[in-house]
Design an enzyme around this catalytic site. Sequence first.
Site, short mmCIF file in Angstrom:
data_model
loop_
_atom_site.label_atom_id
_atom_site.label_comp_id
_atom_site.label_asym_id
_atom_site.label_seq_id
_atom_site.Cartn_x
_atom_site.Cartn_y
_atom_site.Cartn_z
N SER A 8 0.84 -1.19 0.00
CA SER A 8 0.00 0.00 0.00
C SER A 8 0.87 1.25 0.00
CB SER A 8 -0.92 0.01 1.22
OG SER A 8 -1.54 1.28 1.30
N HIS A 33 -1.17 -1.44 -4.20
CA HIS A 33 -2.44 -1.06 -3.60
C HIS A 33 -2.52 0.46 -3.47
CE1 HIS A 33 -6.01 -2.08 -1.15
NE2 HIS A 33 -5.65 -1.08 -0.36
N ASP A 35 -4.88 3.52 -2.18
CA ASP A 35 -6.01 3.85 -1.31
C ASP A 35 -6.59 5.20 -1.66
OD1 ASP A 35 -6.21 1.62 0.59
OD2 ASP A 35 -4.16 2.19 1.13
N MET A 37 -9.35 7.89 -0.79
CA MET A 37 -10.24 8.29 0.32
C MET A 37 -10.79 9.69 0.04
SD MET A 37 -8.10 7.00 3.63
CE MET A 37 -7.11 5.49 3.59
N HIS A 66 -8.34 0.75 -4.21
CA HIS A 66 -9.29 0.56 -3.12
C HIS A 66 -10.05 1.87 -2.91
CE1 HIS A 66 -9.70 -0.43 1.50
NE2 HIS A 66 -10.86 -0.37 0.89
N MET A 68 -12.36 4.03 -1.07
CA MET A 68 -13.05 4.30 0.20
C MET A 68 -13.78 5.62 0.03
SD MET A 68 -10.02 3.00 2.65
CE MET A 68 -8.87 3.06 1.26
N MET A 137 -11.66 -6.03 5.35
CA MET A 137 -10.85 -5.06 6.10
C MET A 137 -10.57 -5.61 7.49
SD MET A 137 -10.14 -2.53 4.16
CE MET A 137 -9.30 -1.56 5.42
N ASP A 172 -6.65 -6.40 4.40
CA ASP A 172 -6.03 -5.08 4.40
C ASP A 172 -6.17 -4.47 5.78
OD1 ASP A 172 -5.18 -2.50 3.79
OD2 ASP A 172 -6.86 -2.04 2.45
C1 DX5 Z 1 -6.51 1.68 5.39
C2 DX5 Z 1 -6.07 1.31 4.01
C3 DX5 Z 1 -4.92 0.39 3.97
C4 DX5 Z 1 -3.66 0.90 4.63
C5 DX5 Z 1 -3.04 -0.28 5.31
O1 DX5 Z 1 -7.77 2.21 5.36
O2 DX5 Z 1 -7.12 0.71 3.29
O3 DX5 Z 1 -4.63 -0.06 2.65
O4 DX5 Z 1 -2.72 1.47 3.76
O5 DX5 Z 1 -1.97 0.14 6.06
P1 DX5 Z 1 -1.25 -0.82 7.11
O6 DX5 Z 1 -0.76 -2.02 6.37
O7 DX5 Z 1 -0.16 0.04 7.64
O8 DX5 Z 1 -2.27 -1.19 8.16
ZN ZN Z 2 -6.58 -0.26 1.36
#
Ligand code: DX5
Ligand code: ZN
Length: 211
Positions: A8, A33, A35, A37, A66, A68, A137, A172
Site C-alpha cells: 500500500s 495497492h 487507497d 479516500m 481501493h 473508500m 478489512m 487489508d
Molecule cells: C486503510 C487502508 C490500507 C492501509 C493499510 O484504510 O485501506 O490499505 O494502507 O496500512 P497498514 O498495512 O499500515 O495497516
Molecule cells: Zn486499502
Amino acid sequence: MTNIVSPSILSADFANLERDIKLVEKAGAQWLHIDVMDGHFVPNITIGVPVVASIRKITNLCLDVHLMIENPEKYIEPFAKAGADILTFHYEAAKDITGLIKLIKSYNVKAGMSIKPKTPADVVIPYLNDLDLVLVMTVEPGFGGQKFMKDCAEKIPVIKENAPEGLIIQVDGGINAETAGICTSFGANSLVAGNYIYKSDDITLAVKSLF
Ligand code: DX5
Ligand code: ZN
C-alpha cells in the site's frame, strides 16, 4: 501457493513515489495497492484520479485501487480510464451492487467489493459469482499503521466456503508476516501491507516474507 502481495503506497513517501514503487516492484510484489479516500466515507483524504494516471505511466504492476468513497459509481469511469486494473468499492457505500460490478467490468477492469470490520461476511455471498475479489478489512478503513483485528479475519472462512474457484480473497489493515499467516490459514490469498513494508528497514525482505 504464492500469495499476491499488494504493497500500500499510503505508507510510501509521496515526494518519492516512483522510487518507492520501483522498490516493491524489484522485491517481486505483483500488485500495487492504491487507497482512494474522499473525506466522507472515511475521515481522511488521499489519492485521486490524476495520481493513478501518473502511476500508470511508470509501472506495469497491477494497479489495485481501493475506493473508500461515497458514490463510487461516479468514479468508475475516470479511474478505469486512468489505468486501474482492479476497482474495489465498499459494500457500505454501494447503492446498486450488481450494477456497479457490471459497470466496472464494462471497462475490462476486475471488480472487488470490500467490507468494513462491523459488516458481516454473509452480505457478500449473493455477489461472489460476479466478483473477482472480496476485500476483508482487518482495521477500520481510513489510516495506515493500525492494529490488526483478528475477529475480522474470522470472516474469511465464511467467504471461502461459498467462493467459486478463482475468487481472490484479500485482507487489508495491520498485515505483517505474522498476521498474514493467520489470514492465509483462513483462506486469504492477497495481502495488502503498508506500514509493515514501507516502514521496514529492509523493504525487499518485508515483501518476500509475505509470499
Ligand atoms: C486503510 C487502508 C490500507 C492501509 C493499510 O484504510 O485501506 O490499505 O494502507 O496500512 P497498514 O498495512 O499500515 O495497516
Ligand atoms: Zn486499502
